[in-house]
Motif scaffolding. Structure first.
Motif, PDB file in Angstrom:
ATOM      1  N   UNK A 152       0.835  -1.204   0.000  1.00  0.00           N
ATOM      2  CA  UNK A 152       0.000   0.000   0.000  1.00  0.00           C
ATOM      3  C   UNK A 152       0.865   1.248   0.000  1.00  0.00           C
ATOM      4  N   UNK A 153       0.314   2.313  -0.579  1.00  0.00           N
ATOM      5  CA  UNK A 153       1.018   3.603  -0.628  1.00  0.00           C
ATOM      6  C   UNK A 153      -0.015   4.708  -0.836  1.00  0.00           C
ATOM      7  N   UNK A 154       0.364   5.934  -0.418  1.00  0.00           N
ATOM      8  CA  UNK A 154      -0.535   7.081  -0.551  1.00  0.00           C
ATOM      9  C   UNK A 154       0.169   8.218  -1.293  1.00  0.00           C
ATOM     10  N   UNK A 155      -0.625   9.078  -1.864  1.00  0.00           N
ATOM     11  CA  UNK A 155      -0.069  10.184  -2.648  1.00  0.00           C
ATOM     12  C   UNK A 155       0.440  11.327  -1.774  1.00  0.00           C
ATOM     13  N   UNK A 156       0.156  11.329  -0.454  1.00  0.00           N
ATOM     14  CA  UNK A 156       0.663  12.339   0.478  1.00  0.00           C
ATOM     15  C   UNK A 156       1.474  11.642   1.570  1.00  0.00           C
ATOM     16  N   UNK A 157       2.404  12.342   2.080  1.00  0.00           N
ATOM     17  CA  UNK A 157       3.226  11.818   3.168  1.00  0.00           C
ATOM     18  C   UNK A 157       2.651  12.252   4.504  1.00  0.00           C
ATOM     19  N   UNK A 170      -5.133  10.223  -2.593  1.00  0.00           N
ATOM     20  CA  UNK A 170      -5.446   8.835  -2.966  1.00  0.00           C
ATOM     21  C   UNK A 170      -4.448   7.892  -2.324  1.00  0.00           C
ATOM     22  N   UNK A 171      -4.915   6.674  -2.093  1.00  0.00           N
ATOM     23  CA  UNK A 171      -4.055   5.574  -1.628  1.00  0.00           C
ATOM     24  C   UNK A 171      -4.328   4.344  -2.471  1.00  0.00           C
ATOM     25  N   UNK A 172      -3.269   3.651  -2.820  1.00  0.00           N
ATOM     26  CA  UNK A 172      -3.391   2.422  -3.612  1.00  0.00           C
ATOM     27  C   UNK A 172      -3.035   1.223  -2.744  1.00  0.00           C
ATOM     28  N   UNK A 173      -3.844   0.181  -2.866  1.00  0.00           N
ATOM     29  CA  UNK A 173      -3.557  -1.084  -2.189  1.00  0.00           C
ATOM     30  C   UNK A 173      -3.506  -2.169  -3.257  1.00  0.00           C
ATOM     31  N   UNK A 174      -2.372  -2.835  -3.350  1.00  0.00           N
ATOM     32  CA  UNK A 174      -2.203  -3.884  -4.349  1.00  0.00           C
ATOM     33  C   UNK A 174      -2.195  -5.244  -3.650  1.00  0.00           C
ATOM     34  N   UNK A 175      -3.136  -6.095  -4.044  1.00  0.00           N
ATOM     35  CA  UNK A 175      -3.194  -7.478  -3.566  1.00  0.00           C
ATOM     36  C   UNK A 175      -2.886  -8.386  -4.741  1.00  0.00           C
ATOM     37  N   UNK A 176      -1.738  -9.041  -4.631  1.00  0.00           N
ATOM     38  CA  UNK A 176      -1.231  -9.803  -5.785  1.00  0.00           C
ATOM     39  C   UNK A 176      -1.102  -8.841  -6.971  1.00  0.00           C
ATOM     40  N   UNK A 178      -3.813  -7.294  -8.408  1.00  0.00           N
ATOM     41  CA  UNK A 178      -5.016  -6.466  -8.491  1.00  0.00           C
ATOM     42  C   UNK A 178      -4.812  -5.218  -7.636  1.00  0.00           C
ATOM     43  N   UNK A 179      -4.959  -4.064  -8.255  1.00  0.00           N
ATOM     44  CA  UNK A 179      -4.752  -2.808  -7.544  1.00  0.00           C
ATOM     45  C   UNK A 179      -6.088  -2.121  -7.283  1.00  0.00           C
ATOM     46  N   UNK A 180      -6.257  -1.653  -6.080  1.00  0.00           N
ATOM     47  CA  UNK A 180      -7.454  -0.902  -5.691  1.00  0.00           C
ATOM     48  C   UNK A 180      -7.032   0.520  -5.325  1.00  0.00           C
ATOM     49  N   UNK A 181      -7.683   1.499  -5.934  1.00  0.00           N
ATOM     50  CA  UNK A 181      -7.392   2.901  -5.667  1.00  0.00           C
ATOM     51  C   UNK A 181      -8.504   3.489  -4.813  1.00  0.00           C
ATOM     52  N   UNK A 182      -8.122   4.051  -3.704  1.00  0.00           N
ATOM     53  CA  UNK A 182      -9.072   4.660  -2.779  1.00  0.00           C
ATOM     54  C   UNK A 182      -8.940   6.181  -2.857  1.00  0.00           C
ATOM     55  N   UNK A 183     -10.078   6.834  -2.864  1.00  0.00           N
ATOM     56  CA  UNK A 183     -10.096   8.305  -2.747  1.00  0.00           C
ATOM     57  C   UNK A 183     -10.323   8.644  -1.283  1.00  0.00           C
ATOM     58  N   UNK A 184      -9.411   9.395  -0.692  1.00  0.00           N
ATOM     59  CA  UNK A 184      -9.438   9.685   0.746  1.00  0.00           C
ATOM     60  C   UNK A 184      -9.759  11.165   0.974  1.00  0.00           C
ATOM     61  N   UNK A 185     -10.625  11.381   1.940  1.00  0.00           N
ATOM     62  CA  UNK A 185     -10.877  12.734   2.434  1.00  0.00           C
ATOM     63  C   UNK A 185     -10.617  12.728   3.938  1.00  0.00           C
ATOM     64  N   UNK A 186      -9.634  13.468   4.367  1.00  0.00           N
ATOM     65  CA  UNK A 186      -9.229  13.487   5.783  1.00  0.00           C
ATOM     66  C   UNK A 186      -9.325  14.909   6.346  1.00  0.00           C
ATOM     67  N   UNK A 187      -9.903  14.978   7.547  1.00  0.00           N
ATOM     68  CA  UNK A 187     -10.000  16.262   8.250  1.00  0.00           C
ATOM     69  C   UNK A 187      -9.188  16.162   9.532  1.00  0.00           C
ATOM     70  N   UNK A 188      -8.166  16.983   9.605  1.00  0.00           N
ATOM     71  CA  UNK A 188      -7.259  16.968  10.763  1.00  0.00           C
ATOM     72  C   UNK A 188      -7.706  18.038  11.757  1.00  0.00           C
ATOM     73  N   UNK A 189      -8.020  17.574  12.943  1.00  0.00           N
ATOM     74  CA  UNK A 189      -8.397  18.495  14.025  1.00  0.00           C
ATOM     75  C   UNK A 189      -7.316  18.479  15.102  1.00  0.00           C
ATOM     76  N   UNK A 190      -7.540  19.236  16.134  1.00  0.00           N
ATOM     77  CA  UNK A 190      -6.524  19.328  17.182  1.00  0.00           C
ATOM     78  C   UNK A 190      -6.343  18.004  17.923  1.00  0.00           C
TER      79      UNK A 190
END
Length: 272
Positions: A152-157, A170-176, A178-190
């Motif tokens: 697995x890997x993500x487009x942001x560090x 986005x984050x990609x998870x590869x199983x064997x 087959x690659x699955x691309x996830x669209x991520x929305x993250x809200x960082x609070x305190x």
């Protein structure tokens, strides 16, 4: 006529020997005898000839080519000489036997969730915990866990999402393979990070698809699906995957599978 000529010559010789008789007497006597000879000759001879001809017509000479069992043409043709068509027989339809196939063992519970590896510790970086959570979604959808075959890997560090705010990446998870691309929305609070995901496709194994189709279909005796080994399946659509089920009555029904976001499969028969 030949016999008549022969009798005339005989009478002529006798007349020469008896030349002393009067000519008139000979003429009368000769005519009488001649008439008697012609009558006698024509009558019996004609009867003999007719009798022989009639006998010949009634009793033909046996043919040397005739054999016992020869088929007369009259048996093969009608009065006009046209060959008779062979009689046709209407076959009595044989009823098809009812075929009952052996039913497959039907599972009573959903496809078992794979045993997941231990999650990262709470002190682990946020992206590490996000990647782990995405990997569990892939494993649950596929129905199997393969830690060594999963990357697995993500487009942001981690440094990119430290500041307060909302981030999309986005984050990609590869199983064997087959690659699955996830669209991520993250809200960082305190004090916390809230995030969500979406994916157009998730992996599904062939054994999971067959298992769920067997569990949900009507009295299945044979099940085949359009998935080979492991494939990405579209999420949320009724025609995400297809399985063909032959029931115990030898009827084939097409089932369409819908892959839910949590990795569950829901099947419906064609036409429902």
């Amino acid at each position: 006529m030949t016999l008549h000529s022969h009798l005339s010559r005989t009478r002529r010789s006798a007349w020469q020997r008896r030349s002393s008789r009067p000519r008139r007497s000979f003429g009368l006597a000769g005519l009488a005898v001649l008439a008697l000879g012609v009558t006698a000759g024509c009558g019996p001879l004609g009867a003999l000839t007719d009798s022989n001809d009639s006998a010949a017509s009634r009793t033909p000479e046996p043919s040397s080519t005739a054999q016992r069992g020869d088929i007369s043409l009259r048996k093969l043709t009608d009065a006009t000489g046209t060959p008779r068509p062979a009689p046709t027989r209407t076959a009595t339809p044989t009823p098809s036997p009812t075929v009952t196939l052996t039913p497959l063992p039907r599972p009573t519970s959903t496809y078992p969730a794979p045993k997941l590896p231990s999650p990262p510790k709470d002190a682990a970086p946020e992206l590490e915990r996000i990647r782990y959570r995405l990997e569990t979604i892939v494993w649950a959808s596929a129905g199997e866990v393969d830690e060594k075959g999963t990357k697995s890997s993500c487009s942001k560090s981690e440094d990119d999402i430290i500041a307060l705010g909302t981030y999309k990446f986005t984050c990609d998870v590869r199983l064997d393979d087959v690659r699955t691309t996830f669209a991520i929305t993250a809200t960082v609070k305190e004090s916390e990070v809230n995030w969500g995901w979406s994916a157009a496709k998730l992996p599904v194994t062939e054994k999971k698809a067959v298992y769920e189709a067997t569990r949900q279909a009507f009295r299945p005796a044979r099940v085949t699906c359009d998935i080979t080994d492991l494939e990405a399946v579209e999420v949320g659509t009724r025609t995400g995957l297809t399985c063909w089920v032959t029931d115990v009555y030898n009827e084939r029904v097409t089932y369409h599978g819908k892959l839910l976001p949590n990795g569950a499969l829901a099947f419906e028969p064609d036409g429902s």
